[in-house]
Motif scaffolding. Sequence first.
Motif, short mmCIF file in Angstrom:
data_model
loop_
_atom_site.label_atom_id
_atom_site.label_comp_id
_atom_site.label_asym_id
_atom_site.label_seq_id
_atom_site.Cartn_x
_atom_site.Cartn_y
_atom_site.Cartn_z
N GLN A 78 54.70 38.56 -129.60
CA GLN A 78 53.92 37.52 -130.28
C GLN A 78 53.33 38.02 -131.60
OE1 GLN A 78 53.64 34.23 -128.59
NE2 GLN A 78 55.38 35.38 -127.74
N SER A 79 52.80 39.25 -131.58
CA SER A 79 52.21 39.79 -132.80
C SER A 79 52.06 41.30 -132.67
CB SER A 79 50.84 39.16 -133.07
OG SER A 79 49.91 39.55 -132.06
N THR A 80 51.89 41.95 -133.83
CA THR A 80 51.62 43.39 -133.87
C THR A 80 50.54 43.65 -134.91
OG1 THR A 80 53.29 43.82 -135.57
CG2 THR A 80 54.01 43.97 -133.28
N ASN A 81 49.85 44.76 -134.71
CA ASN A 81 48.83 45.16 -135.69
C ASN A 81 48.83 46.69 -135.79
OD1 ASN A 81 46.38 44.18 -137.35
ND2 ASN A 81 45.60 45.93 -136.19
N LYS A 82 48.92 47.19 -137.03
CA LYS A 82 48.84 48.61 -137.30
C LYS A 82 47.63 48.85 -138.20
CE LYS A 82 53.91 49.05 -137.33
NZ LYS A 82 55.09 49.44 -138.15
N SER A 83 46.88 49.90 -137.88
CA SER A 83 45.73 50.22 -138.71
C SER A 83 45.60 51.73 -138.88
CB SER A 83 44.44 49.66 -138.10
OG SER A 83 44.16 50.26 -136.85
N TYR A 84 45.18 52.12 -140.09
CA TYR A 84 44.95 53.52 -140.42
C TYR A 84 43.55 53.62 -141.02
CZ TYR A 84 50.05 53.26 -140.20
OH TYR A 84 51.34 53.00 -139.82
N THR A 85 42.75 54.50 -140.48
CA THR A 85 41.35 54.60 -140.90
C THR A 85 40.98 56.05 -141.16
OG1 THR A 85 40.79 52.69 -139.50
CG2 THR A 85 38.96 54.05 -140.27
N SER A 86 40.25 56.27 -142.22
CA SER A 86 39.61 57.57 -142.46
C SER A 86 38.14 57.29 -142.81
CB SER A 86 40.31 58.32 -143.60
OG SER A 86 40.20 57.62 -144.81
N PHE A 87 37.27 58.17 -142.41
CA PHE A 87 35.84 57.88 -142.58
C PHE A 87 35.06 59.18 -142.73
CE2 PHE A 87 36.69 58.37 -138.08
CZ PHE A 87 35.66 59.20 -137.65
N ASN A 88 33.89 59.05 -143.31
CA ASN A 88 32.88 60.11 -143.30
C ASN A 88 31.52 59.45 -143.29
OD1 ASN A 88 31.83 60.10 -146.27
ND2 ASN A 88 34.08 60.09 -146.46
N ARG A 89 30.64 60.01 -142.46
CA ARG A 89 29.30 59.45 -142.27
C ARG A 89 28.26 60.55 -142.31
NH1 ARG A 89 32.25 55.98 -138.40
NH2 ARG A 89 32.04 57.59 -136.80
N ARG A 90 27.06 60.17 -142.73
CA ARG A 90 25.93 61.10 -142.73
C ARG A 90 24.67 60.31 -142.40
NH1 ARG A 90 23.95 65.99 -145.26
NH2 ARG A 90 21.69 65.83 -145.48
N SER A 91 23.86 60.88 -141.52
CA SER A 91 22.59 60.27 -141.18
C SER A 91 21.49 61.32 -141.23
CB SER A 91 22.64 59.63 -139.79
OG SER A 91 22.85 60.60 -138.79
N ASP A 92 20.32 60.91 -141.72
CA ASP A 92 19.14 61.77 -141.77
C ASP A 92 17.97 60.99 -141.18
OD1 ASP A 92 20.08 64.12 -143.65
OD2 ASP A 92 20.74 62.26 -144.61
N ASN A 93 17.33 61.58 -140.19
CA ASN A 93 16.24 60.88 -139.51
C ASN A 93 15.04 61.81 -139.34
OD1 ASN A 93 17.49 58.18 -138.52
ND2 ASN A 93 19.02 59.73 -137.99
N LYS A 94 13.86 61.24 -139.52
CA LYS A 94 12.60 61.95 -139.34
C LYS A 94 11.69 61.09 -138.48
CE LYS A 94 12.48 61.97 -143.82
NZ LYS A 94 13.90 61.79 -144.12
N SER A 95 11.01 61.72 -137.55
CA SER A 95 10.08 60.97 -136.69
C SER A 95 8.83 61.80 -136.42
CB SER A 95 10.74 60.58 -135.37
OG SER A 95 11.00 61.73 -134.58
N PHE A 96 7.73 61.10 -136.19
CA PHE A 96 6.46 61.75 -135.91
C PHE A 96 5.70 60.90 -134.91
CE2 PHE A 96 1.90 62.38 -136.82
CZ PHE A 96 1.82 63.74 -136.60
#
Length: 834
Positions: free
Chosen positions: A412-430
Amino acid sequence: MLGYFTGTFAQTGKVVGSVMDAQTNTPLELATISFLNRDSSLIGYQLSDKFGKFAFSKLPLKKELLVTVTYTGYTAYTRNIQLATDKPDTLLITLDLGSKDTVVVRAVSPVRMNGDTLEINPAAFKMKDDAVVEELLNQVSGITIWSDGTITVNGKKVETLLVDGKPFLGSTDSRVATQNLPKASIDKIQLYQEYDRSKIGQPGARQQDSLLTMNIKLKESSKKGYFGKAGGGYGTTNRFEGDLSLQIYNKTTSAGIGAGINNVNKTVGNIQEMFQNNTYRNYNPNLYNVGRFGTSGVNKNHSIGGVFTHSFIDVANSRQNNRIAINYNKSGTDAYLTDLSLQNRTAIDNPQFIREEGVQNTLSNRQDLGVNYVKTNSYNDNFNLNGSVNTNKEEGNSTRFTDVRDSANQLQSTNKSYTSFNRRSDNKSFTGNYSRSDGDNPIKNITVNFNAGDGNNLSERFVRSYFESVIDPAKNTNFNRVYNTDDHNTRLGANIDYGGLKRLLFGRYNLFGVNLNLNQIIGYNRSANNSSVSDYDSTTKQYVINNKISNRNERDLFQYSPALSLSKSSFKFFSSHYRYMNFLVKLAEDIKTEKNRSASFAARNLDRSFQFFRQEANASYQFTKQNKFQYVIFANYSKNYDFPSVDQLYTIVDDINVYDIRYGNPLLKNRINHSFNLNSNFNTQNEKSPYSINGNASGGYTRSLNPITDSLINDPSGKRIFYYTNADKSDNLDFNYNFNISRRFQKNTLQLMYNGQFRTGTVPNYIDNLYNISKTNNLSNQFTLQLTVGSLLVVTAAKTFQTSESRQTAAGLNAFRNANNITKLGLVVNYPKN
């Protein structure tokens, strides 16, 4: 199996008796009676009851034994006896007050009462030189060390374990101390009830709210030392692992480092987990020492960290503390994952078969820094500060391929996907806490909790996706898209609990024993989200902003919740038992204001205000039969509200997710939740019994009115479109239960532990425009059997049975059911010196 071992020791004798004052014949309660072998090794001990009576069973026949009786302020009693038959012998023991003319025969008392503190003397237990605290505790009557590391004393759980009045190496896991500190370094082990500091300033808090605390007091010559452990391994297909931990300590300061690396899916964890997994004497078997067989993919894990603690006072105890703890940890994972999913989808008039497979590589690195400061002067105050900073970096790529076929296996259907990623998180709590109570002047009773946090998340994602519909080529899509997001979040909050309202309003009037408590919660949250989406233009060879899904959004949420609690408690004490009851009613008003601003979508510019009146009520009952058993029952009812988020009302539709496209609904209603909860506990408290039994049963039921659910449309090509909508109601029920029994025979232990869980729920939804109710059931049962032969051998066998079931009420939809079971076997051999 528990009963089997009883017969092994059938030919034994029994001694009963009583201890009295020699001058007045008054029974002496809590005198320590000990039976020892000729080599001074301990057979057993007891504390006399309030009538001065004691009873020993399973004593060896025709063997010379030493009986010692000690009581503070009296001359110790000692006598040699030998039992000839299994008929009970009777001892009537009288003690004289100590005097200068008395000849004192000194004997080492294994256990004695010192005021309100039970003290265990390690010198009374003959053990090998390298024995650790956990092995010593396993020899003490009434103390049970369960297979999960939990320690109970006469059925009561040890909630806090301290070394010289403070957490050992800053850890909250008792095993770091009990599986590392040698028995030879211990002066005494103290057990006492400590006031629960979380209840400081709260009206109605009583001794029944106290926590059982164990304090290990080191000898003066052993208040500084070091210990560590290292290991490594190498195997086929280049598999390897290594770990290291090293700790040093003195009277006021301790420090430790830990590290680990492997590519066998073995979890390394943070610094505290590395300490727990690398103790010297691993009494309780666990699976930390092997790879995680249930973990997906092949993972190379690494972690390194350190901890530093310092007490600003030389002699710390549970009443006076002034200490700081600093910890740092760096960890990461290099993961390679392949997966294959096969699914039969029973859509009405459109059954489909979906095959999906993928490959993913992910490299992540995380750093954490934490600081904790504690300052207390007495049981009536507490000051605590916590700060943390963490950063996380992640990069990777993935490839996925999906095809959808009909019932005749036609594509019925096909799907191809290619993904590249980079993430950064900075968190501070008190976060911080200040609590104070004053029994003489309750108007000063107050608890303040406050928190603050700031976080930032940056990500960049490149996606190429190709969707082809065999039955309708007009629906084909081809995307070459870049997602850039920059999210920032700030939060501030405070919780003020004032316990002096009754004294403030009514003075010393008792108000029929009803306590009043005023609670106020204040919170502010601000988020700024910038999502920029660009599509590749093949004509200009450039990425062009897609204004349909790019969005800049700001949200401010302020909430204020004042609450008034009315509580009443009743406590009755009898000669052999006592009972405690408590009732509480809480009335609260939730005032929430939200402002949402969108630079891209006018519909998302919302100014909303909500005001909800909440009610809550609970009741608890505790019954204790002294030296026999205890049970506690707690019941609770609460009513609260939820409102739909802006993303549910006005969803930004991203058509790249061809098999999961979601649309919002601006007509969604607020949800009302009615929750009922029940909890019960039972445990035996008979130190004379070789059995230790405890159990727990808890359950919760929630009925939600106007819950948010899905209206799902299945497209013949395999696409699925979800619309948010409200249902009339949903129901969820969960029930958890466990039962544990331990049987001690001489220095050996047999334990049976059972844990069960049952969950069921109904969720209304719409599937292809038909009303449907999804009914789910999940059942889990786990049995664990553990045999401990002294400290030499620990054998564990566990079996888990799990079943899951899902049924649909709409005609034409199939039911789903699966079952699985897990078998675990564990063996620990602590190789003896000889």
